[in-house]
Design an enzyme around this catalytic site. Structure first.
Site, PDB file in Angstrom:
ATOM      1  N   ASP A  89     -48.078 -14.020  -6.883  1.00 49.00           N
ATOM      2  CA  ASP A  89     -48.354 -14.075  -5.463  1.00 49.00           C
ATOM      3  C   ASP A  89     -48.766 -12.673  -5.024  1.00 49.00           C
ATOM      4  OD1 ASP A  89     -48.276 -14.383  -2.762  1.00 49.00           O
ATOM      5  OD2 ASP A  89     -46.292 -15.317  -2.694  1.00 49.00           O
TER       6      ASP A  89
ATOM      7  N   ASP B 291     -50.326 -10.275  -2.006  1.00 46.72           N
ATOM      8  CA  ASP B 291     -50.516 -10.289  -0.563  1.00 46.72           C
ATOM      9  C   ASP B 291     -50.931  -8.885  -0.125  1.00 46.72           C
ATOM     10  OD1 ASP B 291     -48.904 -12.076   1.971  1.00 46.72           O
ATOM     11  OD2 ASP B 291     -49.921 -10.168   2.303  1.00 46.72           O
TER      12      ASP B 291
ATOM     13  N   ASP C 198     -36.345  -8.600  -2.481  1.00 45.88           N
ATOM     14  CA  ASP C 198     -35.719  -9.798  -3.004  1.00 45.88           C
ATOM     15  C   ASP C 198     -36.500 -10.184  -4.249  1.00 45.88           C
ATOM     16  OD1 ASP C 198     -34.616 -12.158  -3.632  1.00 45.88           O
ATOM     17  OD2 ASP C 198     -35.092 -13.176  -1.763  1.00 45.88           O
TER      18      ASP C 198
END
Lengths: 399, 314
Positions: free
Chosen positions: A107, A109, A303
């Site tokens: 992912d 971003d 996280d």
């Protein structure tokens, strides 16, 4: 039918209703295969509403037609699916699902890149062209410098889609990655983000203080460090990447000798003290690594769970993103990524005029047209731009 | 059939096939197994066998099989873990005496296809299955190209040793067919085996304030269960974030059957250094570690809630 009634009831305002009708028309136009992930019946799905990005999960669809019908009938504003394959994807709690493996998903971003503009010269929710092209570059780097050469994946095992907002998702699917454990996935995430590289293992003295180290041909990260070093040196960019100016200058001066030496793994020609070299290596790692979701720099509050979470949900490719009205458009192939333009290629709505009253928005470009900046203006916009602002909660319908 | 190979690698399918032919477990087999178990769990560990006589080699294969049966009867993760560690260390010593072909044969036993470039290479997914969990063996520190991790001879041996340990650490599932004399021997030996290390640190100072999932993990840890990586990571991250010192967190892992202070220290210090945050309840649930509806959405809020409620009722 109960679902439908509930969906109707939950429409709280005209903007939501407007967006929902358009989303619905998009899903009506879609071929079922266009929105269905591979092995759809083994995937868990999650949904989000106008007000809540993730509202429910643990859903399952038996085939692409069932998924399409659901999207047309219920039209969620967000839909995501599991990278994992399950025996019972709608089982609860998690252990009941019967995990059978998972794709490897990355992912990326724009938010994770340290850009000068994002959140500084323009608000985070409106990525600019620079943000979008930087994150595209990063995605290409992930594929071209890590997934293909190091991990040996072939380009047809990799599929890429725009996230629908300001990033990209990279999915790797094959029998090998499917079975990787959570631990293995974290090791891969660490590899790609440059975490845990033991800088001390890079160099060793063999004969009487002669310092040996990696060459650009050394496999793995050791070679990346050497390659990156020579690249930055030749481009005269060492200082730009945080190497102390004095040292950068000295290296630049003896460039020919350094290039020749490092090419043979002889790092004596670099002539640096231990701490100076540690610092250099740290900077090189930073510039060669990839910033992926869930990993942070040393000392950051992150996280990390998402990176090795084998039950993670990720946006369904070719579905719409409720915050932009853009499609999480699947890029035709890895090679097509370089010429992919999200603010053009992921736009799915028409240019029929819509009257809106805007909130605040910086300049943005869609379908090669420049819009904004806006501040509380009444105006007519093409449908795609109106939806974009409405989804960003920076416009209302206006008569 | 290669008796020497079977004696050195009694966990191999070849050795297992050999054992299948054996009809009963005799007195000698049981005595040898007891001895093997006691030395494996004792301080000195297991010495390599240097005698090449068939009877001795056969005894090595059968004593392993019987020792495993006894461990199945003892139903104790700590014993099993210690046994696997001692056995795999000896396997490592045998491996270092092997020619390349021997290494390949053992690798094949674990389903690993070994390529002979520079000097050994194996698919990264296989590597990650068996890599020792220490910084020197982190994937990022390995030489990887085209999906293959390149290893030196000693590195490969260490990886195979780890694979052997993992194989031997699996609890034998079926205890129904175990003969009576082996069951009896297991009970005899129980009292002579070393006691597990005490559960260390200051973990239990205020146990009541831990959320149920953490309390459960601590309990499982105390029972010497081999927790999966995510569980250990979550536990350590939680303990660190609630203010426990690195030393105490390390001590909390002391009862793990595969406890190795060096490795644990590295992992815990790495966590502390990178300042990982504690995952939310939603994430904990996805790891399959959520066990109760305790009413909080983030594990760190549990203590706060308990505090508030105690004050209300007090």
């Amino acid at each position: 039918m109960a679902d439908e009634a509930q969906a109707q009831l939950s429409i709280a305002n005209p903007e939501e209703g407007f967006a929902r009708r358009l989303f619905q028309s998009y899903y009506e136009r879609c071929q079922p295969e266009q929105v269905a992930p591979p092995d759809i019946s083994q995937r868990e799905f999650g949904l989000g509403t106008w007000d809540k990005k993730i509202e429910s999960r643990h859903m399952a669809f038996r085939d692409s037609q069932a998924l399409k019908s659901y999207l047309v009938r219920n039209t969620p504003f967000y839909i995501s699916y599991s990278a994992a394959y399950y025996e019972f994807p709608d089982g609860r709690p998690m252990p009941r699902k019967g995990w059978m493996g998972a794709d490897l998903v990355f992912d990326l971003d724009a938010d994770h890149l340290e850009l000068e503009c994002l959140g500084k010269t323009h608000p985070k929710k409106f990525p600019c062209e620079k943000c979008l092209s930087a994150v595209k570059e990063e995605t290409l780097k992930l594929i071209e410098e890590f997934l293909v050469p190091d991990f040996g994946f072939s380009k047809d095992e990799i599929s890429v889609n725009f996230s629908g907002n300001r990033g990209y998702h990279v999915h790797v699917r094959n029998g090998t990655v499917r079975e990787l454990s959570g631990w293995a996935r974290r090791e891969i995430a660490d590899y790609i983000s440059g975490a845990g590289l033991n800088g001390k293992s890079l160099f060793y003295s063999r004969f009487k203080g002669k310092l040996e180290g990696p060459t650009p041909e050394t496999p793995g990260w050791h070679g990346k460090i050497a390659k990156r070093f020579l690249q930055l040196l030749q481009a005269g960019k060492l200082a730009e990447f945080g190497v102390e100016p004095v040292i950068a200058k000295r290296l630049q001066k003896s460039m020919a000798k350094v290039i020749e030496g490092v090419g043979r793994g002889n790092w004596d020609t670099v002539r640096m003290t231990g701490p100076e070299k540690d610092h250099l290596v740290e900077k090189l790692i930073g510039s060669a690594a990839i910033q992926i979701e869930g990993m942070g720099k040393v000392g950051d509050e992150v996280d990390v769970g998402v990176t090795f979470d084998v039950s993670k949900l990720i946006r369904l490719p070719n579905s719409l993103h409720g915050e932009t009205g853009l499609a999480a458009k699947k890029v035709a192939s890895v090679d097509a990524l370089a010429s992919f333009e999200p603010m053009n290629d992921a736009v799915v709505f028409s240019d029929a005029p819509v009257r809106v009253k805007t909130g605040e928005a910086p300049v943005f470009i869609m379908k090669n047209q420049t819009f904004g900046p806006y501040k509380n203006q009444e105006l007519e916009l093409p449908e795609f731009a109106a939806v974009y602002l409405i989804c960003k909660r920076e416009a209302n319908l206006w008569k | 059939m290669d008796l020497l190979f079977c004696s050195r690698y009694p966990f191999s399918s070849e050795a297992k096939a050999l054992m299948k032919k054996k009809i009963s477990v005799g007195y000698d087999d049981v005595e040898r197994a007891k001895k093997r178990l006691l030395s494996a769990l004792g301080k000195g560990g297991l010495k390599p066998v240097t005698v090449g006589v068939d009877a001795v080699l056969e005894g090595e294969v059968s004593s392993y099989a019987v020792a495993r049966m006894m461990l199945a009867c003892l139903k104790n993760r700590y014993f099993l873990g210690r046994f696997a560690v001692a056995e795999s260390k000896r396997v490592g010593r045998y491996l270092s005496e092997e020619e390349d072909a021997g290494l390949k044969r053992v690798a094949a036993e674990f389903g690993v296809a070994l390529f002979s470039d520079s000097p050994f290479a194996l698919p990264f997914a296989d590597y990650l299955k068996y890599a020792p969990k220490s910084i020197d063996y982190k994937l990022i520190n390995m030489r990887m190209r085209d999906g293959k991790v390149h290893l030196g001879r000693s590195e490969l041996i260490r990886v195979l040793e780890e694979a052997a340990r993992m194989r031997m650490e699996e609890m034998p599932a079926d205890v129904s067919g175990i003969p009576e004399n082996v069951r009896k021997a297991a009970e005899e030996v129980r009292g002579k085996l070393p006691k597990e290390e005490g559960f260390g640190g200051k973990v239990f100072m205020d146990e009541g304030s831990y959320p149920p999932c953490i309390a459960k993990l601590l309990e499982r840890m105390r029972n010497s269960e081999n927790l999966p990586h995510t569980a250990r990571w979550y536990l350590a991250a939680f303990l660190l974030k609630t203010g426990m010192k690195v030393e105490d967190v390390i001590a909390a892992f002391r009862t793990a059957p595969d406890y190795n202070e060096q490795v644990t220290r590295y992992q815990v210090e790495y966590l502390a250094k990178r300042n990982y945050s504690v995952p939310s309840c939603a994430s904990v649930d996805t790891y399959g570690l959520c066990i109760a509806d305790c009413g909080v959405r983030h594990p760190l809020n549990y203590k706060k809630r308990v505090f508030v409620e105690a004050r209300k009722s007090g």
